[in-house]
Design a protein around this motif. Structure first.
Motif, PDB file in Angstrom:
ATOM      1  N   ILE A  82       0.873  -1.189   0.000  1.00  0.00           N
ATOM      2  CA  ILE A  82       0.000   0.000   0.000  1.00  0.00           C
ATOM      3  C   ILE A  82       0.905   1.233   0.000  1.00  0.00           C
ATOM      4  O   ILE A  82       1.779   1.361   0.864  1.00  0.00           O
ATOM      5  CB  ILE A  82      -0.907   0.050   1.245  1.00  0.00           C
ATOM      6  N   ILE A  83       0.694   2.115  -0.955  1.00  0.00           N
ATOM      7  CA  ILE A  83       1.487   3.353  -0.999  1.00  0.00           C
ATOM      8  C   ILE A  83       0.589   4.554  -0.731  1.00  0.00           C
ATOM      9  O   ILE A  83      -0.403   4.770  -1.438  1.00  0.00           O
ATOM     10  CB  ILE A  83       2.203   3.528  -2.351  1.00  0.00           C
ATOM     11  N   THR A  95       0.549   3.994  -8.172  1.00  0.00           N
ATOM     12  CA  THR A  95       2.006   4.012  -8.108  1.00  0.00           C
ATOM     13  C   THR A  95       2.500   2.680  -7.547  1.00  0.00           C
ATOM     14  O   THR A  95       3.569   2.185  -7.913  1.00  0.00           O
ATOM     15  CB  THR A  95       2.441   5.195  -7.224  1.00  0.00           C
ATOM     16  N   ALA A  96       1.673   2.074  -6.675  1.00  0.00           N
ATOM     17  CA  ALA A  96       2.056   0.790  -6.066  1.00  0.00           C
ATOM     18  C   ALA A  96       2.216  -0.295  -7.131  1.00  0.00           C
ATOM     19  O   ALA A  96       3.097  -1.152  -7.022  1.00  0.00           O
ATOM     20  CB  ALA A  96       1.005   0.384  -5.029  1.00  0.00           C
ATOM     21  N   SER A  97       1.376  -0.251  -8.174  1.00  0.00           N
ATOM     22  CA  SER A  97       1.504  -1.297  -9.197  1.00  0.00           C
ATOM     23  C   SER A  97       2.822  -1.125  -9.971  1.00  0.00           C
ATOM     24  O   SER A  97       3.440  -2.101 -10.384  1.00  0.00           O
ATOM     25  CB  SER A  97       0.293  -1.309 -10.138  1.00  0.00           C
ATOM     26  N   ASN A 107       3.866 -11.624  -6.143  1.00  0.00           N
ATOM     27  CA  ASN A 107       2.740 -12.217  -5.407  1.00  0.00           C
ATOM     28  C   ASN A 107       1.956 -11.189  -4.598  1.00  0.00           C
ATOM     29  O   ASN A 107       1.110 -11.559  -3.785  1.00  0.00           O
ATOM     30  CB  ASN A 107       3.251 -13.326  -4.476  1.00  0.00           C
ATOM     31  N   ALA A 108       2.245  -9.920  -4.814  1.00  0.00           N
ATOM     32  CA  ALA A 108       1.555  -8.883  -4.022  1.00  0.00           C
ATOM     33  C   ALA A 108       0.443  -8.237  -4.836  1.00  0.00           C
ATOM     34  O   ALA A 108       0.598  -8.023  -6.039  1.00  0.00           O
ATOM     35  CB  ALA A 108       2.564  -7.818  -3.604  1.00  0.00           C
ATOM     36  N   TRP A 109      -0.694  -7.947  -4.175  1.00  0.00           N
ATOM     37  CA  TRP A 109      -1.645  -7.013  -4.777  1.00  0.00           C
ATOM     38  C   TRP A 109      -1.292  -5.643  -4.225  1.00  0.00           C
ATOM     39  O   TRP A 109      -0.690  -5.534  -3.143  1.00  0.00           O
ATOM     40  CB  TRP A 109      -3.097  -7.415  -4.514  1.00  0.00           C
ATOM     41  N   ALA A 110      -1.649  -4.603  -4.958  1.00  0.00           N
ATOM     42  CA  ALA A 110      -1.084  -3.299  -4.605  1.00  0.00           C
ATOM     43  C   ALA A 110      -2.056  -2.173  -4.910  1.00  0.00           C
ATOM     44  O   ALA A 110      -2.781  -2.221  -5.899  1.00  0.00           O
ATOM     45  CB  ALA A 110       0.195  -3.079  -5.396  1.00  0.00           C
ATOM     46  N   THR A 111      -2.051  -1.171  -4.054  1.00  0.00           N
ATOM     47  CA  THR A 111      -2.921  -0.015  -4.291  1.00  0.00           C
ATOM     48  C   THR A 111      -2.347   1.218  -3.604  1.00  0.00           C
ATOM     49  O   THR A 111      -1.490   1.109  -2.730  1.00  0.00           O
ATOM     50  CB  THR A 111      -4.353  -0.307  -3.774  1.00  0.00           C
ATOM     51  N   ILE A 140       3.517  -4.451   3.120  1.00  0.00           N
ATOM     52  CA  ILE A 140       4.415  -3.277   3.154  1.00  0.00           C
ATOM     53  C   ILE A 140       3.578  -2.015   2.972  1.00  0.00           C
ATOM     54  O   ILE A 140       2.733  -1.942   2.076  1.00  0.00           O
ATOM     55  CB  ILE A 140       5.506  -3.357   2.064  1.00  0.00           C
ATOM     56  N   VAL A 141       3.817  -1.054   3.856  1.00  0.00           N
ATOM     57  CA  VAL A 141       3.135   0.243   3.770  1.00  0.00           C
ATOM     58  C   VAL A 141       4.200   1.314   3.547  1.00  0.00           C
ATOM     59  O   VAL A 141       5.184   1.383   4.285  1.00  0.00           O
ATOM     60  CB  VAL A 141       2.350   0.542   5.068  1.00  0.00           C
TER      61      VAL A 141
END
Ligand code: COA
Length: 334
Positions: A82-83, A95-97, A107-111, A140-141
Motif C-alpha cells: 500500500i502506498i 504508483t504501487a503497481s 505475489n503482491a496485490w497493490a494499491t 508493506i506500507v
C-alpha cells in the motif's frame, strides 16, 4: 477458528534523494532569508528529486528495496503493498503497481491511498487491519511524495516547506503483546479549500488555461492550517490515550508529522511530553507529506526498544488528521 493477530512493524526502509536544496539556495529564488525560514519552520534543507527520468514510484521502490535488504526478504514473499501518496506517477493507475513491477513483487496485490500528510498514518492502520485479519502475512506500507513536482518555486509561502522522500515499513502478524493498538482518525472536508492542488483532477482538468493560472501547484492558507494542525493533533493524541487508559508518561516516543517545528513543539508541549521524547528530523528533509513519519521511523529506529509505547500523529489536506498508538516490537535482522 482463526484468532486475531497483532500487526507489528518488523522491517523499515527509506530513501531521500542526494540533491539538497538549502535555505541559501531558496534565498536566490524567492524573497526570503534563511533566518526567517529556520525560526518560523525549523527547516534548514530539503531533498529534491531533480532527475527528470525519476518519479515517486522510484523513491518508493528504493525505500522498499532498502526494507527488503534490511529484513532479509525476497520480493516474492510480499503479499500486499500500500502506498500513501498525493503525488502519484500518473492519475489513472496506482504508483504501487509500478513499484511491484520495478521490484518483482509478483505475489503482491497493490494499491495507493491519498490522505495527503495523514496518508501514511491511515495506510498503516489499513495495512495492520489486513494483517490482524490473518488474511495477509507480509504487508508493506509506504509513504512517498515528490512534492517538488507540485511546488511553485516562485511562491515563498510554499516552496520553503516541502521536500521529496519515501519511507516504508513491513507489517507482520505476532501473538506477542506488541504492535498497533488503536487509532483515532478524523476527516473534515470543509477544510479542503485551505490546502490543495486545485487543478489536474476531474474538477479542473489540465488545460492551457489551468497551467497559465498555476492551478497545478500546492496552494495553502498557512495560518489556518497551522492552527488546525496543532489543535487536531493534540486532540486526537489525547483521545487515543484516554480511550486506552494511558497517561502521557506511559508514552516513550511521539513521532509527529513534520510540517513545521513550531507545530511539533506546540503539540509536544500541549501533551506535556519532554522534548527528548518527540522525534524531529524536519531540519534535514522539510515536509515530505506522506513520507515524514516513515522517514522518522527509518532515522530513529535504533532508539526504539521492545515494548516502548509510541504515538504517530499527523495532520494534512482534507482536512484529515489523527493519532495511532502502538507498542514497538522487534525488527527482523539478517
Ligand atoms: N520568507 C520571508 N517572509 C515570509 C515568507 C518567507 N518564505 N513567507 C511568508 N512570509 C511573511 C509573510 O508575508 C508575512 O509578512 P507580513 O506580516 O508582512 O504580511 C510574515 O512573513 C508572517 O507570515 P505568516 O503567514 O503569518 O507566517 P507564519 O508564521 O504563519 O508562517 C508558515 C508561515 C507557512 C510557515 C506557517 O503558517 C505554517 O507552517 N503553516 C502550516 C503549513 C503546513 O503545515 N502545511 C502542510 C500541511 S500539514
Amino acid at each position: 477458528m482463526r484468532l486475531k493477530s497483532n500487526a507489528v512493524i518488523t522491517g523499515v526502509g527509506g530513501f531521500v534523494p542526494d540533491n539538497i536544496l538549502n535555505n541559501s539556495d531558496l534565498e536566490k529564488m524567492v524573497d526570503t532569508n534563511s533566518e526567517w525560514i529556520v525560526s518560523r519552520t525549523g527547516i534548514k534543507e530539503r531533498r529534491i528529486l531533480n532527475d527528470p527520468s525519476l518519479a515517486t514510484s522510484d523513491m518508493a521502490a528504493y525505500a522498499v528495496k532498502d526494507l527488503l535488504k534490511n529484513a532479509g526478504l525476497e520480493p516474492e514473499e510480499i503479499d500486499c503493498l500500500i502506498i500513501a501518496t498525493s503525488t502519484p506517477d500518473h492519475l489513472l493507475l496506482s504508483t504501487a503497481s509500478i513499484v511491484c513491477d520495478k521490484l518483482g513483487l509478483v505475489n503482491a496485490w497493490a494499491t495507493d491511498i491519498n490522505a495527503a500528510c495523514s496518508g501514511f498514518l491511515y495506510a498503516y492502520t489499513m495495512g495492520a487491519s489486513l494483517v490482524e485479519s490473518n488474511r495477509y502475512k507480509k504487508v508493506i506500507v509506504v509513504g512517498a511524495d515528490q512534492n517538488s513536482a507540485i511546488i511553485n518555486y516562485e511562491d515563498r509561502n510554499t516552496c520553503i516547506l516541502f521536500g521529496d522522500g519515501a519511507g516504508a515499513v513491513l507489517l507482520e502478524p505476532t501473538t506477542e503483546d506488541v504492535g498497533l493498538i488503536d487509532s483515532v482518525f478524523k476527516t473534515e472536508g470543509k477544510g479542503r479549500e485551505h490546502l490543495l492542488v486545485p487543478g489536474g483532477g476531474s474538477k479542473i482538468p489540465a488545460t492551457p488555461d489551468s497551467v497559465a493560472q498555476k492551478l497545478h501547484y500546492i496552494r495553502q492558507d498557512g495560518r489556518v492550517v497551522f492552527k488546525a494542525a496543532i489543535k487536531g493533533m493534540t486532540e486526537t493524541c489525547t483521545e487515543v490515550l484516554k480511550r486506552n487508559d494511558l497517561e502521557i508518561n506511559d508514552i516513550k516516543w511521539l513521532i509527529p508529522h513534520q510540517a513545521n517545528y513550531r507545530i511539533i513543539h506546540a503539540v509536544g508541549e500541549n501533551l506535556g511530553l519532554p522534548e527528548d521524547r518527540v522525534k524531529v528530523n524536519i531540519e534535514r528533509y522539510g515536509n515530505t507529506t506522506a513520507a515524514t513519519i516513515p522517514l522518522c521511523i527509518w532515522d530513529f529506529k535504533d532508539d526504539f526498544k521492545y515494548n516502548d509505547n509510541m504515538i504517530f500523529t499527523a495532520f494534512g489536506a482534507g482536512f484529515s488528521w489523527g493519532a495511532t498508538l502502538l507498542k514497538w516490537g522487534k525488527l527482523r535482522t539478517v
